[in-house]
Design a protein around this motif. Structure first.
Motif, mmCIF file in Angstrom:
data_model
loop_
_atom_site.group_PDB
_atom_site.id
_atom_site.type_symbol
_atom_site.label_atom_id
_atom_site.label_comp_id
_atom_site.label_asym_id
_atom_site.label_seq_id
_atom_site.Cartn_x
_atom_site.Cartn_y
_atom_site.Cartn_z
ATOM 1 N N SER A 23 -15.683 -3.990 37.277
ATOM 2 C CA SER A 23 -14.469 -3.606 37.989
ATOM 3 C C SER A 23 -13.339 -3.573 36.975
ATOM 4 O O SER A 23 -13.193 -4.493 36.171
ATOM 5 C CB SER A 23 -14.131 -4.608 39.087
ATOM 6 N N GLU A 25 -9.166 -2.727 36.760
ATOM 7 C CA GLU A 25 -7.914 -2.480 37.485
ATOM 8 C C GLU A 25 -6.849 -2.017 36.501
ATOM 9 O O GLU A 25 -6.733 -2.562 35.396
ATOM 10 C CB GLU A 25 -7.423 -3.754 38.164
ATOM 11 N N ILE A 29 -1.660 4.869 38.179
ATOM 12 C CA ILE A 29 -2.619 5.955 38.312
ATOM 13 C C ILE A 29 -2.682 6.749 37.010
ATOM 14 O O ILE A 29 -3.757 7.165 36.581
ATOM 15 C CB ILE A 29 -2.255 6.833 39.523
ATOM 16 N N LEU A 32 -4.987 5.017 34.572
ATOM 17 C CA LEU A 32 -6.390 5.197 34.949
ATOM 18 C C LEU A 32 -6.859 6.602 34.589
ATOM 19 O O LEU A 32 -7.911 6.776 33.967
ATOM 20 C CB LEU A 32 -6.574 4.938 36.447
ATOM 21 N N GLU A 50 -8.498 9.559 46.253
ATOM 22 C CA GLU A 50 -7.090 9.182 46.321
ATOM 23 C C GLU A 50 -6.760 8.818 47.759
ATOM 24 O O GLU A 50 -7.311 9.402 48.693
ATOM 25 C CB GLU A 50 -6.198 10.326 45.853
ATOM 26 N N HIS A 51 -5.861 7.868 47.911
ATOM 27 C CA HIS A 51 -5.482 7.400 49.244
ATOM 28 C C HIS A 51 -3.993 7.120 49.266
ATOM 29 O O HIS A 51 -3.445 6.574 48.312
ATOM 30 C CB HIS A 51 -6.268 6.129 49.585
ATOM 31 N N ALA A 63 -3.076 5.157 45.963
ATOM 32 C CA ALA A 63 -4.160 4.481 45.237
ATOM 33 C C ALA A 63 -5.155 5.522 44.743
ATOM 34 O O ALA A 63 -5.343 6.565 45.366
ATOM 35 C CB ALA A 63 -4.864 3.474 46.135
ATOM 36 N N ASN A 65 -9.159 5.622 43.158
ATOM 37 C CA ASN A 65 -10.419 4.954 42.833
ATOM 38 C C ASN A 65 -11.293 5.935 42.090
ATOM 39 O O ASN A 65 -11.368 7.114 42.465
ATOM 40 C CB ASN A 65 -11.144 4.510 44.110
ATOM 41 N N TYR A 67 -15.273 6.184 40.049
ATOM 42 C CA TYR A 67 -16.557 5.510 39.879
ATOM 43 C C TYR A 67 -17.398 6.201 38.810
ATOM 44 O O TYR A 67 -18.443 6.784 39.107
ATOM 45 C CB TYR A 67 -17.300 5.483 41.225
ATOM 46 N N TYR A 76 -16.118 0.516 38.525
ATOM 47 C CA TYR A 76 -15.309 0.623 39.731
ATOM 48 C C TYR A 76 -13.862 0.506 39.254
ATOM 49 O O TYR A 76 -13.362 -0.600 39.041
ATOM 50 C CB TYR A 76 -15.647 -0.495 40.712
ATOM 51 N N HIS A 78 -9.759 1.191 39.549
ATOM 52 C CA HIS A 78 -8.794 1.267 40.644
ATOM 53 C C HIS A 78 -7.368 1.127 40.107
ATOM 54 O O HIS A 78 -7.123 0.369 39.169
ATOM 55 C CB HIS A 78 -9.063 0.143 41.652
ATOM 56 N N THR A 80 -3.170 1.173 41.850
ATOM 57 C CA THR A 80 -2.274 1.311 43.003
ATOM 58 C C THR A 80 -0.847 1.405 42.502
ATOM 59 O O THR A 80 -0.452 0.669 41.599
ATOM 60 C CB THR A 80 -2.385 0.091 43.948
#
Length: 103
Positions: A23, A25, A29, A32, A50-51, A63, A65, A67, A76, A78, A80
């Motif tokens: 994972s 973090e 964005i 990432l 995307e959310h 957010a 994500n 993978y 994973y 992520h 935010t």
């Protein structure tokens, strides 16, 4: 693996319980997305989502994500970002702050 991790500027990295995934973090964005690009993980097969939502405290957020997989390892990833911003400063306050900055 070290080079792949060093390309990132993650806030957190930990091995997941399955022993074959990590994972990761990120603070933003943009960080990432940059890591995915620099590491060559941003392929057409990349599962990404995307959310946009609102936290329980009422703060709106975006957010991302992702993978990716790399040599059998699953990531994973992520990030935010909160999208609420303070209102604009009125001109009088902005002028007084500018005066303080140059004083």
């Amino acid at each position: 693996m070290a080079e792949l991790i060093l390309l990132a500027n993650p806030t957190t990295i930990y091995t997941r319980g399955d022993g074959v995934s990590l994972s990761v973090e990120f603070d933003s964005i943009a960080e990432l997305r940059s890591w995915l690009h620099l590491a060559g993980l941003n392929t057409p097969e990349l599962l990404i989502g995307e959310h946009i939502g609102t936290r329980a405290d009422g703060r709106p957020y975006r957010a991302l994500n992702a993978y990716p997989t790399w040599h059998g390892w699953e990531f994973y990833a992520h990030a935010t970002e909160y999208t609420d911003t303070a209102g604009q400063l009125d001109p009088s306050t902005a002028e007084r702050l500018a005066a303080l900055a140059v004083a």
